[in-house]
Design an enzyme around this catalytic site. Structure first.
Site, mmCIF file in Angstrom:
data_model
loop_
_atom_site.group_PDB
_atom_site.id
_atom_site.type_symbol
_atom_site.label_atom_id
_atom_site.label_comp_id
_atom_site.label_asym_id
_atom_site.label_seq_id
_atom_site.Cartn_x
_atom_site.Cartn_y
_atom_site.Cartn_z
ATOM 1 N N HIS A 1 -114.565 -22.734 51.387
ATOM 2 C CA HIS A 1 -113.643 -22.446 52.494
ATOM 3 C C HIS A 1 -113.356 -23.764 53.230
ATOM 4 O O HIS A 1 -114.288 -24.509 53.540
ATOM 5 C CB HIS A 1 -114.279 -21.434 53.450
ATOM 6 C CG HIS A 1 -113.353 -21.012 54.536
ATOM 7 N ND1 HIS A 1 -112.367 -20.066 54.340
ATOM 8 C CD2 HIS A 1 -113.219 -21.429 55.815
ATOM 9 C CE1 HIS A 1 -111.678 -19.920 55.464
ATOM 10 N NE2 HIS A 1 -112.178 -20.734 56.377
ATOM 11 N N GLU B 1 -113.953 -31.879 49.335
ATOM 12 C CA GLU B 1 -114.307 -30.589 48.722
ATOM 13 C C GLU B 1 -114.849 -30.730 47.302
ATOM 14 O O GLU B 1 -115.812 -30.064 46.924
ATOM 15 C CB GLU B 1 -113.092 -29.658 48.704
ATOM 16 C CG GLU B 1 -112.752 -29.106 50.063
ATOM 17 C CD GLU B 1 -111.671 -28.028 50.014
ATOM 18 O OE1 GLU B 1 -111.403 -27.489 48.924
ATOM 19 O OE2 GLU B 1 -111.099 -27.734 51.066
ATOM 20 N N ILE C 1 -111.812 -10.038 46.010
ATOM 21 C CA ILE C 1 -112.611 -9.748 44.815
ATOM 22 C C ILE C 1 -112.998 -8.266 44.846
ATOM 23 O O ILE C 1 -113.516 -7.789 45.856
ATOM 24 C CB ILE C 1 -113.908 -10.605 44.824
ATOM 25 C CG1 ILE C 1 -113.561 -12.082 44.813
ATOM 26 C CG2 ILE C 1 -114.810 -10.273 43.657
ATOM 27 C CD1 ILE C 1 -112.857 -12.541 43.575
ATOM 28 N N ASP D 1 -115.797 -14.006 54.384
ATOM 29 C CA ASP D 1 -116.229 -15.362 54.768
ATOM 30 C C ASP D 1 -117.579 -15.363 55.474
ATOM 31 O O ASP D 1 -117.933 -16.321 56.153
ATOM 32 C CB ASP D 1 -115.173 -16.009 55.689
ATOM 33 C CG ASP D 1 -113.905 -16.341 54.927
ATOM 34 O OD1 ASP D 1 -113.986 -16.563 53.708
ATOM 35 O OD2 ASP D 1 -112.831 -16.381 55.558
ATOM 36 N N GLY E 1 -105.597 -25.655 41.848
ATOM 37 C CA GLY E 1 -106.831 -25.733 41.077
ATOM 38 C C GLY E 1 -107.464 -27.112 41.020
ATOM 39 O O GLY E 1 -108.154 -27.431 40.052
ATOM 40 N N SER E 2 -107.292 -27.925 42.074
ATOM 41 C CA SER E 2 -107.936 -29.244 42.026
ATOM 42 C C SER E 2 -109.466 -29.106 42.092
ATOM 43 O O SER E 2 -110.192 -29.860 41.440
ATOM 44 C CB SER E 2 -107.416 -30.172 43.130
ATOM 45 O OG SER E 2 -107.854 -29.764 44.399
ATOM 46 N N ASN E 3 -109.942 -28.116 42.839
ATOM 47 C CA ASN E 3 -111.399 -27.873 42.847
ATOM 48 C C ASN E 3 -111.863 -27.359 41.488
ATOM 49 O O ASN E 3 -112.936 -27.741 41.011
ATOM 50 C CB ASN E 3 -111.764 -26.846 43.929
ATOM 51 C CG ASN E 3 -111.917 -27.480 45.286
ATOM 52 O OD1 ASN E 3 -112.882 -28.184 45.543
ATOM 53 N ND2 ASN E 3 -110.935 -27.266 46.155
ATOM 54 N N LYS F 1 -106.884 -13.632 46.286
ATOM 55 C CA LYS F 1 -106.996 -12.163 46.179
ATOM 56 C C LYS F 1 -108.402 -11.731 46.542
ATOM 57 O O LYS F 1 -109.356 -12.478 46.314
ATOM 58 C CB LYS F 1 -106.764 -11.752 44.729
ATOM 59 C CG LYS F 1 -105.333 -11.519 44.421
ATOM 60 C CD LYS F 1 -105.098 -10.015 44.342
ATOM 61 C CE LYS F 1 -103.649 -9.753 44.166
ATOM 62 N NZ LYS F 1 -102.997 -8.798 44.875
HETATM 63 C C1 GRF Z 1 -109.092 -25.535 49.053
HETATM 64 O O1 GRF Z 1 -108.781 -26.134 50.286
HETATM 65 C C2 GRF Z 1 -110.224 -24.542 49.234
HETATM 66 O O2 GRF Z 1 -111.124 -24.886 50.253
HETATM 67 C C3 GRF Z 1 -109.480 -23.290 49.617
HETATM 68 O O3 GRF Z 1 -108.290 -23.325 48.857
HETATM 69 C C4 GRF Z 1 -107.953 -24.671 48.552
HETATM 70 C C5 GRF Z 1 -107.773 -24.761 47.073
HETATM 71 O O4 GRF Z 1 -107.281 -26.011 46.680
HETATM 72 N N1 GRF Z 1 -110.287 -22.120 49.418
HETATM 73 P P1 GRF Z 1 -107.205 -26.368 45.126
HETATM 74 O O5 GRF Z 1 -106.363 -25.271 44.459
HETATM 75 O O6 GRF Z 1 -108.588 -26.392 44.590
HETATM 76 O O7 GRF Z 1 -106.533 -27.688 45.047
#
Ligand code: GRF
Length: 198
Positions: free
Chosen positions: A111, A181, A95, A152, A16-18, A93
């Site tokens: 992605h 990202e 959706i 995608d 969940g870093s994003n 998963k």
């Molecule tokens: C990221 O590389 C994103 O592009 C992909 O899954 C990864 C998730 O990374 N869909 P994080 O959990 O946000 O660190």
């Protein structure tokens, strides 16, 4: 058109870093969205800890945690939190169709490659970067796109690029892509909202 800044639910399966980057951005006064909920299919995902840190509700949605119809649960929960936009951030998963229909043009995904290349079945996590290295690509990156029933393949909103060097490994490339990202996602979401919601 809604009269307030849109409410966001983030779906994430692991780290969940994003998700955290979007939460942090949304807490700034000038960011036009509010993250109201984190959803994971995985009860043990680290993303729950990240959400807790910012006092954001997070829930696990899977057969173990939810009795009854999962599709219905999604719909009801998102309604309860008045969610306007769903951001998938490492959500592994599929959706449910009912959500894709209910949130048509309001589900974003990130992605870790330059779609339309390296998308589709099996193309997630480190697999993507393996495929990019094997194909001897000179560049890779990340894509933010809208989610349609053909995973995608939804319309691309924005891409960010990184150079693939000769000595890159799937792991080093994964790090490099992840590093672009966070900013790409928050900037694209902001632009998307300003264009479509405000
Ligand atoms: C990221 O590389 C994103 O592009 C992909 O899954 C990864 C998730 O990374 N869909 P994080 O959990 O946000 O660190």
């Amino acid at each position: 058109m809604i009269q307030r800044e849109p409410n966001i639910a983030i779906f994430a399966s692991h780290s969940g870093s994003n998700a955290e980057a979007l939460i942090k951005a949304s807490l700034k006064n000038d960011y036009p969205a509010k993250v109201v909920l984190v959803v994971s299919n995985n009860s043990n995902a680290y993303v729950h800890e990240r959400a807790k840190k910012y006092n954001i509700d997070s829930i696990a949605v899977n057969k173990k945690e939810v009795s009854g119809n999962l599709d219905q649960f999604y719909i009801e929960t998102l309604k309860k939190y008045e969610v306007d936009i769903i951001c998938l951030a490492g959500y592994l998963k599929k959706i449910p169709e009912i959500l894709v229909a209910e949130y048509e043009n309001r589900i974003l995904n990130i992605h870790p490659a330059l779609l339309p290349k390296f998308g589709g079945k099996g193309m997630y996590g480190i697999n993507v970067h393996h495929a990019v290295i094997e194909s001897k690509e000179k560049e890779s990156g990340a894509t933010i796109h809208l989610v349609t029933s053909n995973y995608d393949e939804g319309p691309i909103l924005k891409q960010g690029k990184v150079e693939v060097k000769e000595d890159d490994t799937p792991e080093s490339l994964q790090k490099k892509v992840l590093a672009i990202e966070h900013k790409l996602y928050k900037d694209t979401l902001k632009e998307f909202i300003l264009k479509n919601f405000i």
